[in-house]
Write an enzyme that holds these catalytic residues in place. Structure first.
Site: not given
Length: 338
Positions: A259, A310, A313, A319
């Site tokens: 990642e 996203e 999250k 995030e």
């Protein structure tokens, strides 16, 4: 003479193309709305993305990957680690999620993600990681799938020291956890997976002042480490991981960056411009043959985080904004070439 030159040319092309790495993209699903799994796989293929990471077995995703050239990192979620300490349950897991999809190109199985003895959210999984890795590995070997490598995804939080990179070392109470894992990886020819985020290192605490060092835009070295010149934070973090594992016998173990990303919203340096700069420069850097100061002359297998923003999250706003594609329009947020 002409024949020798022709053969030399073929060999050069062979080594250049086999060393060059395709940049993968992690596919998380904590967002709404998101395209269907088949639409996502189609998006990977249309954009020449030939590597994917998913964080848990998903039947729809695995079915969509059948017969494609997309290589896959498949995670065993942390919550499932304890169950896979049972040999028979590990065999069932491999049968259900790998053997049943023989026309999917599994590359690695990541047994756990960022398990950390010093993190109260994950420390309860520490004792389950290596036994689960062994059981999954044995189940794959028994099925004749030796080419699928078993690893686990670590992160920089396991390091007690990362500056300077050559002084990278694991926390004392991490050594008993990660040391046997490093031995296992070496015995099985598997890479270490590491989540490396210059963004988080930059924002701290403590916050670093040189944004160009984090974004690959610095034109002169920031410092010297035993004759090695560091001009970007990604290389420094990568080499710190490498130094730490080398102290435990892992000098020959490759590190795959499982990642890496930069958010586009949520804090002062989390902007669309900075995120686009980071992703573009990261891709260029890892696909090239420069390597890092401690591991020069090689490309670095790397997975961008993540395919989409996203919005479901938890925790910090940043995030929710790591995506490189818009989930509604399915257009690139940045002008990236994978």
């Amino acid at each position: 003479m002409a024949l020798n030159l022709l053969l030399l040319g073929i060999l050069i092309k062979f080594f250049v193309f086999t060393d060059a790495q395709s940049v993968g993209v992690c596919y998380g699903e904590f967002g709404n709305p998101l395209p269907s799994q088949q639409e996502v796989v189609n998006l990977y293929r249309a954009n020449g993305i030939t590597r994917m990471r998913i964080y848990a077995p998903n039947r729809a995703t695995l079915n969509a990957l059948r017969g494609t050239n997309i290589e896959l990192i498949l995670d065993v979620p942390n919550i499932d680690l304890e169950s896979l300490n049972d040999r028979n349950k590990a065999i069932t897991w491999v049968t259900d999620n790998v053997l049943n999809y023989r026309d999917v190109k599994f590359r690695y199985i990541s047994v756990g993600n960022e398990v950390d003895p010093n993190n109260p959210d994950t420390r309860r999984f520490v004792g389950f990681v290596l036994p689960a890795m062994r059981n999954v590995q044995n189940a794959l070997i028994a099925a004749g799938l030796n080419q699928i490598k078993v690893s686990t995804a670590t992160y920089t939080g396991l390091l007690a020291k990362s500056y300077k990179p050559s002084e990278g070392v694991f926390h004392d109470n991490v050594v008993s956890f990660i040391g046997p894992i490093i031995t296992f990886l070496g015995q099985n020819g598997s890479p270490m997976l590491a989540n490396i985020y210059p963004y988080f290192a930059h924002v701290g605490p403590p916050k670093l002042s040189d944004l160009s060092f984090a974004l690959f835009t610095r034109t002169t070295p920031a410092y010297d480490d035993q004759g090695r010149q560091y001009s970007n934070l990604f290389d420094a973090m990568y080499d710190a991981h490498y130094a730490a594992q080398s102290r435990l016998g892992g000098s020959d173990i490759e590190i795959v960056v499982s990642e890496s990303g930069w958010p586009s919203f949520g804090e002062d340096v989390a902007t669309v411009e900075n995120a686009g700069t980071y992703y573009k420069n990261l891709i260029s850097h890892v696909k090239g043959r420069t390597g890092t100061p401690a591991r020069p002359g090689r490309s670095i297998e790397t997975y961008l985080f993540a395919m989409f923003d996203e919005n479901q999250k938890p925790n910090k706003e940043t995030e929710r904004h790591f995506g490189v594609f818009n989930p509604v329009t399915r257009q690139k947020k940045y002008q990236l070439s994978f």
